[in-house]
Write an enzyme that holds these catalytic residues in place. Structure first.
Site, PDB file in Angstrom:
ATOM      1  N   PRO A 135       0.835  -1.211   0.000  1.00  0.00           N
ATOM      2  CG  PRO A 135      -0.636  -1.534   1.766  1.00  0.00           C
ATOM      3  CD  PRO A 135       0.681  -2.001   1.227  1.00  0.00           C
ATOM      4  CG  ASP A 136      -0.763   4.958  -1.604  1.00  0.00           C
ATOM      5  OD1 ASP A 136      -1.466   4.628  -0.633  1.00  0.00           O
ATOM      6  OD2 ASP A 136      -1.190   5.618  -2.569  1.00  0.00           O
ATOM      7  CG  PHE A 137       3.541   6.082   3.002  1.00  0.00           C
ATOM      8  CD1 PHE A 137       3.858   5.596   4.256  1.00  0.00           C
ATOM      9  CD2 PHE A 137       4.414   5.838   1.958  1.00  0.00           C
ATOM     10  CE1 PHE A 137       5.027   4.885   4.473  1.00  0.00           C
ATOM     11  CE2 PHE A 137       5.585   5.136   2.165  1.00  0.00           C
ATOM     12  CZ  PHE A 137       5.897   4.645   3.423  1.00  0.00           C
ATOM     13  CG  ASN A 214       9.231   3.765  -3.396  1.00  0.00           C
ATOM     14  OD1 ASN A 214       8.453   4.492  -2.788  1.00  0.00           O
ATOM     15  ND2 ASN A 214       9.104   3.508  -4.682  1.00  0.00           N
ATOM     16  CG  ASP A 216       9.556  -0.787  -2.378  1.00  0.00           C
ATOM     17  OD1 ASP A 216      10.564  -0.729  -3.114  1.00  0.00           O
ATOM     18  OD2 ASP A 216       8.490  -0.200  -2.641  1.00  0.00           O
ATOM     19  CG  HIS A 233      12.776   9.070   2.036  1.00  0.00           C
ATOM     20  ND1 HIS A 233      11.446   9.208   1.709  1.00  0.00           N
ATOM     21  CD2 HIS A 233      13.302  10.327   1.927  1.00  0.00           C
ATOM     22  CE1 HIS A 233      11.174  10.476   1.434  1.00  0.00           C
ATOM     23  NE2 HIS A 233      12.293  11.165   1.559  1.00  0.00           N
ATOM     24  CB  CYS A 241      22.538   1.251  18.506  1.00  0.00           C
ATOM     25  SG  CYS A 241      22.030   1.942  20.101  1.00  0.00           S
ATOM     26  CB  CYS A 244      26.000   3.476  21.337  1.00  0.00           C
ATOM     27  SG  CYS A 244      25.646   1.805  20.722  1.00  0.00           S
ATOM     28  CB  CYS A 267      21.969  -1.393  21.094  1.00  0.00           C
ATOM     29  SG  CYS A 267      23.744  -1.418  20.784  1.00  0.00           S
ATOM     30  CB  CYS A 270      24.668   1.136  24.503  1.00  0.00           C
ATOM     31  SG  CYS A 270      23.118   1.252  23.584  1.00  0.00           S
TER      32      CYS A 270
END
Length: 444
Positions: A135-137, A214, A216, A233, A241, A244, A267, A270
């Site tokens: 699905p798109d957003f 994307n 994906d 993105h 983490c 740290c 993590c 840490c």
């Protein structure tokens, strides 16, 4: 009586050597100074781009909050639809030469087929992955944001907000993200016709770069090498983490999320920090590769930059990615293939409905159907169909990987719908082509 000054040859040579050494030192120092200036300039450019990106994002957030407070859903700036200074400086003759046969997708297709355009930049959004089953957003009812209502989030977008994700009081935010990550993890879906078309552009030597929002991984799955991609993105291929910054092998995080996404991964270094894939959240800077490639790829065509921009399946709602449409040279045609017109509300943005539009072409509808039609105009349709039918998932997936989900719309059904559409609209298409094409360009 003539007097001749006689000099000791050895002394002359010594002076010459001293002068030469002095010159060499000055040249060396000049080279060091030049390198320092270049380094400082590059550092300034990088910091300026980072500041501009953060500023653009802050302005976008501020406008959204103001619009929300005022109850406005489509607040726009006064600059929307205004021609940029670079566009305004072009003469009428220069504008006519951008798409001399008309502001139509047919003219763009002809230019690509004849290799008039051979440094194409593609901007891709979530809309190109919808028929893969992802699905798109933002689509009401079916978008990912709507499907997150079961989690107690301040807003759907909070699932990708780094401040909310890493807040001291860990609530539904991390759980919502990990549940979403499990559904979207690369390797579960097949590339769409649009992904294959973009990959074909590269194989035929027409693609300069694909900038994608994307996460994906379907561009890579369709055969796109990393050098041809800018994953604006981020990516699911690595993890770290948040506290740290220790790197974690992605397979470890993947196994934990697949086993129980409600158990928040921590993590081991840490003992406290949350671990997440290297995808970009709201509040985080974009990868440096993004700004680096924007500098080179969005130069003028005569300088080796983009000569055709194709925007596919994006709402152009997130900056700085959305602002890329304003960065191409004023002589570069721009094509939007999307379910609706977007990108008209920013300075230097698309001008589909303006009488003086000379370069912006809008193809409204499903990305795959529009891409198939474009491929047919270019004489690529049969090759594209063969590529899709012969596609096989690359080997090397781990044993616990599930097989890719079947596409919501099979290729056979997609082609059938495409054929039916062509049959029903043949007469209208022929009339539209005589009048200037099937897609919207200059105002009628």
């Amino acid at each position: 009586m003539t007097t001749t000054n006689k000099q000791d040859p050895s002394n002359t040579g010594g002076k010459d050597n001293t002068d030469l050494s002095r010159i060499q030192r000055r040249v060396s120092q000049a080279e060091l100074d030049y390198e320092a200036v270049c380094s400082a300039s590059a550092d300034f450019d990088a910091k300026w781009d980072a500041f501009r990106n953060r500023f653009d994002s802050a302005i976008q957030v501020s406008i959204s909050k103001i619009a929300e407070a005022l109850g406005a859903t489509n607040l726009q700036t006064n600059a929307g639809g205004e021609m940029s200074l670079q566009e305004a400086e072009l003469s009428d003759e220069q504008r006519k030469q951008v798409l001399p046969g008309g502001v139509t997708i047919a003219e763009v297709a002809k230019g690509m087929a004849k290799r008039k355009f051979k440094r194409v930049v593609v901007m891709a959004g979530a809309g190109i992955s919808v028929t893969a089953g992802i699905p798109d957003f933002r689509t009401p009812g079916t978008g990912l944001y709507d499907n997150l209502q079961k989690y107690n989030l301040p807003s759907p977008q909070s699932v990708f907000d780094i401040n909310y994700f890493t807040s001291e009081e860990v609530g539904e935010g991390p759980t919502a993200f990990y549940s979403l990550a499990k559904e979207m993890w690369p390797g579960q879906y097949n590339p769409t016709p649009t992904h294959h078309f973009i990959s074909m552009l590269r194989e035929k030597g027409l693609l300069l770069r694909c900038f994608t929002q994307n996460i994906d991984g379907l561009e890579r799955l369709a055969g796109m090498p990393g050098e041809s991609l800018v994953e604006a993105h981020g990516t699911f291929s690595s993890a770290h983490c948040c506290r740290c910054r220790t790197k974690l092998h992605i397979s470890v995080l993947k196994a934990q999320i697949r086993k129980d996404p409600s158990k928040v991964p921590r993590c081991k270094a840490c003992k406290e920090g949350l671990v997440k894939p290297d995808i970009v959240f709201f509040g985080e800077e974009l990868p440096s590769r993004f700004s680096d490639k924007v500098k080179t790829d969005f130069r003028a065509p005569e300088e080796g930059g983009c000569d055709l921009l194709i925007v596919l399946g994006t709402s152009l709602a997130v900056h700085p990615f959305a602002g890329l449409i304003t960065k191409v040279a004023p002589t570069v045609p721009r094509v939007l293939i999307n379910r609706e017109a977007v990108g008209e509300d920013q300075y230097g943005g698309f001008r589909f409905s303006k009488q003086d539009n000379y370069r912006d072409v809008l193809c409204e509808g499903d990305c795959d159907a529009q891409v198939l039609e474009l491929a047919e105009m270019m004489g690529w349709r049969q090759e594209l169909e063969e590529r899709m039918n012969n596609f096989a998932q690359p080997s090397g997936l781990s044993d616990d990987d599930e097989p890719p989900q079947k596409q919501n719309m099979s290729m056979e059904l997609l082609l059938f719908k495409f054929a039916e559409k062509k049959k029903k609209e043949q007469e209208a298409r022929e009339a539209a082509e005589r009048a200037g094409g099937t897609c919207k360009g200059a105002a009628e």
